[in-house]
Design a protein around this motif. Structure first.
Motif, PDB file in Angstrom:
ATOM      1  N   HIS A   1       1.745  13.422   3.908  1.00 11.07           N
ATOM      2  CA  HIS A   1       1.144  12.378   4.740  1.00 11.07           C
ATOM      3  C   HIS A   1       2.185  11.904   5.760  1.00 11.07           C
ATOM      4  O   HIS A   1       3.383  11.969   5.501  1.00 11.07           O
ATOM      5  CB  HIS A   1       0.733  11.211   3.832  1.00 11.07           C
ATOM      6  CG  HIS A   1      -0.112  10.180   4.492  1.00 11.07           C
ATOM      7  ND1 HIS A   1       0.424   9.115   5.187  1.00 11.07           N
ATOM      8  CD2 HIS A   1      -1.465  10.050   4.570  1.00 11.07           C
ATOM      9  CE1 HIS A   1      -0.569   8.373   5.656  1.00 11.07           C
ATOM     10  NE2 HIS A   1      -1.719   8.910   5.301  1.00 11.07           N
TER      11      HIS A   1
ATOM     12  N   VAL B   1      -1.000   8.926  -3.922  1.00  8.66           N
ATOM     13  CA  VAL B   1      -2.085   8.101  -3.386  1.00  8.66           C
ATOM     14  C   VAL B   1      -3.452   8.752  -3.601  1.00  8.66           C
ATOM     15  O   VAL B   1      -4.416   8.090  -3.967  1.00  8.66           O
ATOM     16  CB  VAL B   1      -1.839   7.783  -1.893  1.00  8.66           C
ATOM     17  CG1 VAL B   1      -3.086   7.241  -1.231  1.00  8.66           C
ATOM     18  CG2 VAL B   1      -0.691   6.795  -1.742  1.00  8.66           C
ATOM     19  N   GLN B   2      -3.541  10.075  -3.384  1.00 10.68           N
ATOM     20  CA  GLN B   2      -4.837  10.745  -3.534  1.00 10.68           C
ATOM     21  C   GLN B   2      -5.110  11.153  -4.976  1.00 10.68           C
ATOM     22  O   GLN B   2      -6.253  11.459  -5.321  1.00 10.68           O
ATOM     23  CB  GLN B   2      -4.898  12.004  -2.644  1.00 10.68           C
ATOM     24  CG  GLN B   2      -4.911  11.713  -1.160  1.00 10.68           C
ATOM     25  CD  GLN B   2      -6.225  11.083  -0.679  1.00 10.68           C
ATOM     26  OE1 GLN B   2      -7.273  11.251  -1.298  1.00 10.68           O
ATOM     27  NE2 GLN B   2      -6.162  10.360   0.422  1.00 10.68           N
TER      28      GLN B   2
ATOM     29  N   HIS C   1      -6.890   1.129  -2.410  1.00 11.93           N
ATOM     30  CA  HIS C   1      -8.127   1.341  -1.649  1.00 11.93           C
ATOM     31  C   HIS C   1      -8.626   2.778  -1.636  1.00 11.93           C
ATOM     32  O   HIS C   1      -9.700   3.059  -1.119  1.00 11.93           O
ATOM     33  CB  HIS C   1      -7.988   0.797  -0.222  1.00 11.93           C
ATOM     34  CG  HIS C   1      -7.197   1.637   0.724  1.00 11.93           C
ATOM     35  ND1 HIS C   1      -7.800   2.499   1.608  1.00 11.93           N
ATOM     36  CD2 HIS C   1      -5.871   1.755   0.933  1.00 11.93           C
ATOM     37  CE1 HIS C   1      -6.863   3.093   2.329  1.00 11.93           C
ATOM     38  NE2 HIS C   1      -5.678   2.667   1.938  1.00 11.93           N
ATOM     39  N   LYS C   2      -7.861   3.709  -2.223  1.00 14.90           N
ATOM     40  CA  LYS C   2      -8.348   5.085  -2.316  1.00 14.90           C
ATOM     41  C   LYS C   2      -9.068   5.328  -3.640  1.00 14.90           C
ATOM     42  O   LYS C   2      -9.556   6.412  -3.894  1.00 14.90           O
ATOM     43  CB  LYS C   2      -7.191   6.077  -2.162  1.00 14.90           C
ATOM     44  CG  LYS C   2      -6.383   5.920  -0.862  1.00 14.90           C
ATOM     45  CD  LYS C   2      -6.986   6.656   0.307  1.00 14.90           C
ATOM     46  CE  LYS C   2      -6.298   6.386   1.634  1.00 14.90           C
ATOM     47  NZ  LYS C   2      -5.187   7.268   1.939  1.00 14.90           N
TER      48      LYS C   2
ATOM     49  N   ASN D   1      -4.084  14.894   1.070  1.00 17.17           N
ATOM     50  CA  ASN D   1      -5.199  14.061   1.509  1.00 17.17           C
ATOM     51  C   ASN D   1      -6.208  14.805   2.377  1.00 17.17           C
ATOM     52  O   ASN D   1      -7.334  14.370   2.523  1.00 17.17           O
ATOM     53  CB  ASN D   1      -4.687  12.827   2.242  1.00 17.17           C
ATOM     54  CG  ASN D   1      -3.632  13.150   3.264  1.00 17.17           C
ATOM     55  OD1 ASN D   1      -2.591  13.701   2.920  1.00 17.17           O
ATOM     56  ND2 ASN D   1      -3.896  12.835   4.504  1.00 17.17           N
TER      57      ASN D   1
ATOM     58  N   ASP E   1       4.112  11.145  -3.790  1.00 14.23           N
ATOM     59  CA  ASP E   1       3.071  10.332  -3.167  1.00 14.23           C
ATOM     60  C   ASP E   1       1.783  10.686  -3.907  1.00 14.23           C
ATOM     61  O   ASP E   1       1.187  11.734  -3.669  1.00 14.23           O
ATOM     62  CB  ASP E   1       2.985  10.683  -1.673  1.00 14.23           C
ATOM     63  CG  ASP E   1       1.802  10.007  -0.982  1.00 14.23           C
ATOM     64  OD1 ASP E   1       0.895   9.511  -1.677  1.00 14.23           O
ATOM     65  OD2 ASP E   1       1.783   9.993   0.261  1.00 14.23           O
TER      66      ASP E   1
ATOM     67  N   THR F   1      -1.958   3.504  -4.013  1.00 14.27           N
ATOM     68  CA  THR F   1      -2.601   2.421  -3.291  1.00 14.27           C
ATOM     69  C   THR F   1      -3.990   2.209  -3.867  1.00 14.27           C
ATOM     70  O   THR F   1      -4.615   3.151  -4.356  1.00 14.27           O
ATOM     71  CB  THR F   1      -2.655   2.747  -1.779  1.00 14.27           C
ATOM     72  OG1 THR F   1      -3.003   1.574  -1.062  1.00 14.27           O
ATOM     73  CG2 THR F   1      -3.656   3.832  -1.455  1.00 14.27           C
TER      74      THR F   1
ATOM     75  N   GLY G   1       0.805  -1.226   0.000  1.00 17.66           N
ATOM     76  CA  GLY G   1       0.000   0.000   0.000  1.00 17.66           C
ATOM     77  C   GLY G   1       0.829   1.263   0.000  1.00 17.66           C
ATOM     78  O   GLY G   1       2.054   1.228  -0.179  1.00 17.66           O
ATOM     79  N   GLY G   2       0.153   2.361   0.219  1.00 16.96           N
ATOM     80  CA  GLY G   2       0.793   3.670   0.142  1.00 16.96           C
ATOM     81  C   GLY G   2       1.883   3.866   1.181  1.00 16.96           C
ATOM     82  O   GLY G   2       2.961   4.404   0.880  1.00 16.96           O
ATOM     83  N   SER G   3       1.627   3.437   2.404  1.00 14.24           N
ATOM     84  CA  SER G   3       2.614   3.657   3.465  1.00 14.24           C
ATOM     85  C   SER G   3       3.919   2.924   3.156  1.00 14.24           C
ATOM     86  O   SER G   3       5.006   3.492   3.283  1.00 14.24           O
ATOM     87  CB  SER G   3       2.068   3.172   4.815  1.00 14.24           C
ATOM     88  OG  SER G   3       0.903   3.886   5.145  1.00 14.24           O
TER      89      SER G   3
HETATM   90  C1  LIG Z   1      -3.932   6.952   2.498  1.00 16.35           C
HETATM   91  C2  LIG Z   1      -2.667   7.624   2.171  1.00 16.35           C
HETATM   92  C3  LIG Z   1      -1.429   6.981   2.357  1.00 16.35           C
HETATM   93  C4  LIG Z   1      -1.331   5.608   2.976  1.00 16.35           C
HETATM   94  O1  LIG Z   1      -1.790   4.608   2.118  1.00 16.35           O
HETATM   95  P1  LIG Z   1      -2.121   3.158   2.725  1.00 16.35           P
HETATM   96  O2  LIG Z   1      -2.398   2.321   1.525  1.00 16.35           O
HETATM   97  O3  LIG Z   1      -3.336   3.341   3.585  1.00 16.35           O
HETATM   98  O4  LIG Z   1      -0.930   2.724   3.479  1.00 16.35           O
HETATM   99  C5  LIG Z   1      -0.280   7.640   1.978  1.00 16.35           C
HETATM  100  N1  LIG Z   1      -0.323   8.871   1.452  1.00 16.35           N
HETATM  101  C6  LIG Z   1      -1.492   9.525   1.262  1.00 16.35           C
HETATM  102  C7  LIG Z   1      -1.474  10.881   0.646  1.00 16.35           C
HETATM  103  C8  LIG Z   1      -2.695   8.938   1.630  1.00 16.35           C
HETATM  104  O5  LIG Z   1      -3.831   9.602   1.450  1.00 16.35           O
END
Ligand SMILES: *Cc1c(COP(=O)(O)O)cnc(C)c1O
Length: 399
Positions: A102, A180-181, A203-204, A153, A178, A201, A71-73
């Protein structure tokens, strides 16, 4: 009662078509991709097909620049720790990031500071946007990596990633984002935008939890974070989450295919909601109104606590988040709102609503009815609000 899930930046519901694509992988093609017999081979084939398609959707030159993670982390940790630890021997010991990343980035930077790295945390100004010239001015001889998030985020602000990518390329510094968003919500092309590394990731964006990726441009040296088996070309051990990868691929594909119509739909509703809520006295929008994720509304209402606002909204069927949700248990206001210069007491009264494309006009009507009522209700019992009103009256007298 109407139910509105308005916390899609925390996580999203899985899309039915994504789930449908994952099911056969879980039930029929459950083999280990490293095994030599038939269902192992089939799983491997499925895995590599998804990798190809994901690479295409991100504009990567080659599928083997995509590494799957949990995932993102994990991707954020790996990008920074992997690059910095690989470059340390060359005397590179400086990192550039921003104040409103984040925690997966900020806490990783803290760990690296303990290992002797120096970190520059760039300002994001009142509108929540990093200035590319600040990045350029911060670059030093010994800068190992620049890491700036694509979209925030909490306040949803979209960063000038293409400009920052060009600056990093000019100065030959590795650029990580990053995303992710942003992935699935804004157009991304890692080659055109000079992005060297990118985290995302599933799940977002209506995919499953526990699966993400790190894009690593060919030629970048990076130490492993997870040691073990030879998976992911010896770079990331662990039996591949094939169903998860298929879900990630399907979710990204669906998001890319529907991006323009979703954006148009959400921006219209978002702007109507914000304009309506701004009629509440002593309210404000956090973050730039234009360079903003289509489904993000982040506002402050003076004189109330974000937490009590959330509880009252929940009672009315609205699942929202407050600025401090990520650090629940602590009463510190969000580091993002502090980074854009909000004073503590105002940052406390913040609310984040993040929508999926399912949002309707009727949902917006409902929120425009409920939220002002809740704010008034809470202000009527707030000593802080009383103080604000007294001060206001005093100022009027003094005029
Ligand atoms: C949710 C999020 C993460 C973490 O992602 P996970 O898959 O939940 O570990 C990292 N960076 C941003 C900007 C996020 O919104």
């Amino acid at each position: 009662m109407r139910y509105i899930y308005a916390d899609n930046s925390a996580t999203t519901a899985i899309s039915p078509t994504v789930l449908e694509k994952m099911m056969p992988v879980l039930t029929e093609y459950y083999g280990n991709p490293s095994s030599l017999y038939r269902i192992g081979g089939k799983a491997k084939e499925i895995l590599e097909n998804s990798r190809e398609n994901i690479a295409k959707n991100l504009g990567a030159a080659n599928a083997n620049e995509i590494y799957f993670t949990s995932g993102g982390s994990e991707s954020d940790n790996w990008a920074l720790k992997g690059v910095c630890r690989a470059l340390k021997a060359k005397g590179k010991k400086h990192i550039i990031t921003s104040k409103f990343e984040h925690h997966a980035i900020l806490h990783t930077c803290q760990t690296l500071e303990k290992e002797g790295f120096e970190v520059t945390y760039l300002d994001v100004y009142e509108n929540g946007i990093v200035h590319p010239e600040d990045v350029e001015n911060a670059i030093r001889e010994d800068t190992a990596i620049v890491s700036i998030m694509y979209a925030n985020n909490e306040i949803g602000t979209i960063q000038p990633i293409t400009e920052i990518g060009a600056i990093c390329k000019k100065h030959k510094v590795i650029f990580h984002t990053d995303a992710v968003q942003a992935a699935g919500y804004v157009k991304i092309n890692v080659q055109e935008q000079n992005i060297d590394m990118l985290s995302m990731t599933a799940h977002k964006l209506h995919g499953p939890k526990g699966i993400g990726l790190l894009y690593v441009r060919r030629g970048i040296r990076l130490e492993n974070l997870i040691d073990g088996g030879a998976q992911e070309r010896n770079k990331r051990a662990g039996t591949e989450n094939v169903a998860g990868v298929v879900g990630l691929d399907a979710a990204l594909q669906e998001a890319v295919d529907t991006m323009d119509e979703r954006r148009e739909h959400l921006e219209k509703l978002r702007d109507r909601l914000i304009d309506g809520l701004l009629k509440i006295e002593r309210s404000r929008v956090n973050g730039d109104r234009v360079h903003r994720l289509p489904g993000n509304v982040n506002m402050c209402f003076e004189g109330i606590e974000g937490e009590s606002l959330l509880l009252r909204l929940d009672m009315n069927g609205i699942s929202a988040s407050s600025g401090s949700a990520c650090t629940s248990g602590s009463l510190d206001p969000s580091h993002v709102l502090l980074a854009i210069g909000l004073p503590h007491e105002i940052a406390h009264g913040s609310m984040r609503l993040t929508f999926s494309a399912e949002l309707t006009d009727e949902d917006v009507d409902y929120m425009l009815e409920v939220i002002p009522q809740v704010v008034t209700y809470l202000r009527n019992m707030s000593p802080l609000w009383e103080k604000i009103k007294k001060q206001e009256a005093q100022e009027a007298l003094n005029k």
